[in-house]
Motif scaffolding. Structure first.
Motif, PDB file in Angstrom:
ATOM      1  N   ALA A  75      -7.955  -4.704  21.902  1.00  0.00           N
ATOM      2  CA  ALA A  75      -7.202  -5.839  22.446  1.00  0.00           C
ATOM      3  C   ALA A  75      -5.790  -5.402  22.803  1.00  0.00           C
ATOM      4  O   ALA A  75      -5.207  -5.898  23.779  1.00  0.00           O
ATOM      5  N   THR A  76      -5.225  -4.444  22.050  1.00  0.00           N
ATOM      6  CA  THR A  76      -3.910  -3.895  22.408  1.00  0.00           C
ATOM      7  C   THR A  76      -3.961  -3.300  23.806  1.00  0.00           C
ATOM      8  O   THR A  76      -3.093  -3.570  24.650  1.00  0.00           O
ATOM      9  N   ARG A  79      -4.472  -6.094  26.614  1.00  0.00           N
ATOM     10  CA  ARG A  79      -3.222  -6.809  26.915  1.00  0.00           C
ATOM     11  C   ARG A  79      -2.284  -5.921  27.720  1.00  0.00           C
ATOM     12  O   ARG A  79      -1.658  -6.353  28.688  1.00  0.00           O
ATOM     13  N   ILE A  85      -8.950 -10.976  27.663  1.00  0.00           N
ATOM     14  CA  ILE A  85      -9.746 -10.430  26.558  1.00  0.00           C
ATOM     15  C   ILE A  85     -11.110 -11.114  26.499  1.00  0.00           C
ATOM     16  O   ILE A  85     -11.198 -12.330  26.298  1.00  0.00           O
ATOM     17  N   VAL A 116     -13.733  -6.173  24.871  1.00  0.00           N
ATOM     18  CA  VAL A 116     -13.265  -5.775  23.543  1.00  0.00           C
ATOM     19  C   VAL A 116     -14.488  -5.949  22.650  1.00  0.00           C
ATOM     20  O   VAL A 116     -15.077  -7.035  22.619  1.00  0.00           O
TER      21      VAL A 116
ATOM     22  N   ARG B 148     -13.242 -13.318  15.022  1.00  0.00           N
ATOM     23  CA  ARG B 148     -12.656 -12.168  14.323  1.00  0.00           C
ATOM     24  C   ARG B 148     -11.916 -12.616  13.066  1.00  0.00           C
ATOM     25  O   ARG B 148     -10.789 -12.166  12.799  1.00  0.00           O
ATOM     26  N   ASN B 175      -4.282  -8.495  16.642  1.00  0.00           N
ATOM     27  CA  ASN B 175      -5.431  -8.246  17.519  1.00  0.00           C
ATOM     28  C   ASN B 175      -6.729  -8.076  16.731  1.00  0.00           C
ATOM     29  O   ASN B 175      -7.802  -8.442  17.206  1.00  0.00           O
TER      30      ASN B 175
END
Lengths: 189, 189
Positions: A75-76, A79, A85, A116, B148, B175
């Motif tokens: 996800a880092t 972004r 995402i 992701v 998550r 994240n």
């Protein structure tokens, strides 16, 4: 049940057709090292993933070829590169963002496939029986570390004859738990 | 007890002396927005953090000035820039990596201060009493999200009269849990 926790760095899966546009007709994917899942390997070939905001060079292709292209980012990363995402299980790419892949011989725009990955555990039917779980079950996994212990919820069980027992998390999840190589997690239901 | 979970992006704290080398003698730090902790603010001023492997431009300075410089990175950042990971509480920088900070008017090498922040909860003595905890206690915090969910272990309680109740995690941790703004965590001991 204990399971080894493996960290997946960003990577792509490609079709043979896309690979040949990126690397040249008749060129082969070459193995760098085997991965824990039987038949899967990291290759020496790398591509650039072009995002809406930024490009990510040097992304490893995992082999063997697949029937659809898929880009797995943290996800880092997502972004930072400017992607929405879409957290999905591998293979479930319908409606996910597309991107452009760039290789030394050409580039290909894929209409979808940037995901992701949802954290998951690969296991055989025998493992599943021992753990008392079945394919698609959701479990929690306790992972102890030096100062960043975690219990991961929403972990998907994936059962197949040709899987090897291993939990896969991405680099964000690994860093959130400072999960060292070789760390074992404990499946708790 | 429930607590809001806030994500801290990479940032730096600087001394007035270092700031003036980076931005010019007599220049002031200007406020962009207040943060949740009373008196703390994000500034408009940004610096480049030079790492052993790579530079990270555009890192926000948080005010007010402090007695020592400190660079707070995610573990993803630290690995990418080439720093050893020193996971510490804010202010505990002895023996951590140094780096070079670059501003529009000059650069400064700091001998130490590059940390990955240990996740923590700010609270007042009244909050601590209500939660049944004290300063430096370690708790777990359950954070639910869409796919998550996580329980963070090793969360440090920090009690001070001038704190406001909030849990702080970094971008990797956020994240890993896909923690949306406004998410509340539940302290479990």
């Amino acid at each position: 049940m204990k399971v080894i926790v493996e960290t997946s760095a960003r990577h792509v899966h490609v079709t043979k057709e896309v690979f040949e546009v990126l690397f040249g007709k008749g060129v082969e994917l070459t193995k760098k090292k085997d991965l824990s899942q039987p038949g899967q390997f990291a290759s020496n070939e790398r591509v650039t993933v072009k995002g809406p905001k930024k490009d990510q060079p040097n992304v490893s292709i995992l082999g063997p070829f697949r029937k659809a292209c898929q880009v797995e980012l943290s996800a880092t990363d997502a972004r930072s590169l400017g992607f929405d995402i879409a957290m999905r299980e591998s293979g479930d790419i319908k409606g996910t963002p597309g991107c452009t892949l760039v290789g030394p011989c050409g580039e290909v725009e894929i209409a979808e496939g940037v995901i992701v990955a949802k954290r998951h555990i690969h296991m055989t039917p025998a493992d599943a029986k021992e753990a008392g779980v079945k394919d698609s079950d959701i479990v929690s996994v306790k992972v102890d570390s030096d100062g960043r212990s975690l219990i991961f919820g929403d972990v998907v069980i994936r059962v197949r004859d040709d899987f090897a027992l291993a939990m896969h998390i991405d680099t964000d999840e690994s860093n959130a738990g400072l999960v060292a190589p070789g760390t074992m997690g404990e499946i708790i239901k």
